[in-house]
Write a protein that holds these residues in place. Structure first.
Motif, PDB file in Angstrom:
ATOM      1  N   SER A   6      15.495  49.182  43.096  1.00 14.36           N
ATOM      2  CA  SER A   6      14.131  49.563  42.768  1.00 14.36           C
ATOM      3  C   SER A   6      13.898  50.889  42.468  1.00 14.36           C
ATOM      4  O   SER A   6      14.581  51.727  42.761  1.00 14.36           O
ATOM      5  N   SER A   7      12.631  51.442  42.087  1.00  9.59           N
ATOM      6  CA  SER A   7      12.083  52.758  41.903  1.00  9.59           C
ATOM      7  C   SER A   7      10.821  52.786  42.288  1.00  9.59           C
ATOM      8  O   SER A   7      10.005  51.667  42.440  1.00  9.59           O
ATOM      9  N   TYR A   8      10.477  54.029  43.085  1.00  7.68           N
ATOM     10  CA  TYR A   8       9.078  54.246  43.639  1.00  7.68           C
ATOM     11  C   TYR A   8       8.542  55.645  43.321  1.00  7.68           C
ATOM     12  O   TYR A   8       9.379  56.599  43.428  1.00  7.68           O
ATOM     13  N   ALA A   9       7.373  55.786  42.830  1.00  2.59           N
ATOM     14  CA  ALA A   9       6.872  57.217  42.719  1.00  2.59           C
ATOM     15  C   ALA A   9       5.891  57.571  44.079  1.00  2.59           C
ATOM     16  O   ALA A   9       5.167  56.768  44.591  1.00  2.59           O
ATOM     17  N   ASN A  10       6.201  58.811  44.199  1.00  2.00           N
ATOM     18  CA  ASN A  10       5.265  59.359  45.123  1.00  2.00           C
ATOM     19  C   ASN A  10       4.750  60.821  44.922  1.00  2.00           C
ATOM     20  O   ASN A  10       5.564  61.566  44.031  1.00  2.00           O
ATOM     21  N   ARG A  11       4.052  61.243  45.450  1.00  2.78           N
ATOM     22  CA  ARG A  11       3.430  62.794  45.415  1.00  2.78           C
ATOM     23  C   ARG A  11       4.167  63.726  46.263  1.00  2.78           C
ATOM     24  O   ARG A  11       4.567  63.200  47.485  1.00  2.78           O
TER      25      ARG A  11
END
Length: 154
Positions: A6-11
């Protein structure tokens, strides 16, 4: 062997800290971190577990110390950095890794099976638009993989 999906966006905060997605941390918890190095072809960071990096180091023994292959593997090892998790499950991305991937304030973690990549989200969108495979290419890759492993062909 870990499995990253999967893919995950973070700051990314001003100190270069980023939260590693919980499913990725779960795959790496016995190591309390991962090894990161700049990808040699794309503007992203490769994330590997320590065991996979050890395999890369061991592969150097297959080449002459005077060969290009030996130098290439040595280059990767020299650019690699172990990134330990802090108590909140974050790592600090070193400046040279952030610069190599053109990362500023946000990242996209992309699972790639036994490894993962960390991208600038805009750069990844451009990359993905360029490489999005057709179903025929995916079917061919699966078939070739089975053939290499001696499995049934479809």
């Amino acid at each position: 062997m870990p499995l990253f999906l999967s893919s995950y966006a973070n700051r990314v905060d001003k100190k270069g800290r980023v939260s590693v997605p919980a499913p990725f941390r779960a795959e790496l918890e016995h190591l309390n971190g991962f090894v990161a190095f700049p990808h040699t072809e794309h503007a992203c960071i490769e994330g590997w577990d320590r065991g996979r990096m050890a395999q890369l180091a061991q592969a150097m023994d297959d080449y002459s110390p005077l060969s290009e292959e030996y130098d290439a593997l040595g280059y990767l090892l020299g650019r690699a950095r172990e990134l330990p998790f802090d108590p909140e499950g974050r790592v600090i991305l070193p400046a040279y890794l952030m610069e190599s991937a053109e990362i500023t304030d946000s990242v996209l973690f992309i699972g790639r099976g036994n490894s993962f990549q960390i991208w600038n989200p805009e750069k990844h969108a451009q990359f993905e638009a360029r490489i999005k495979p057709s179903s025929a290419i995916v079917a061919k890759a699966i078939s070739l993989g089975r053939a290499r492993r001696g499995g049934p062909h479809e």
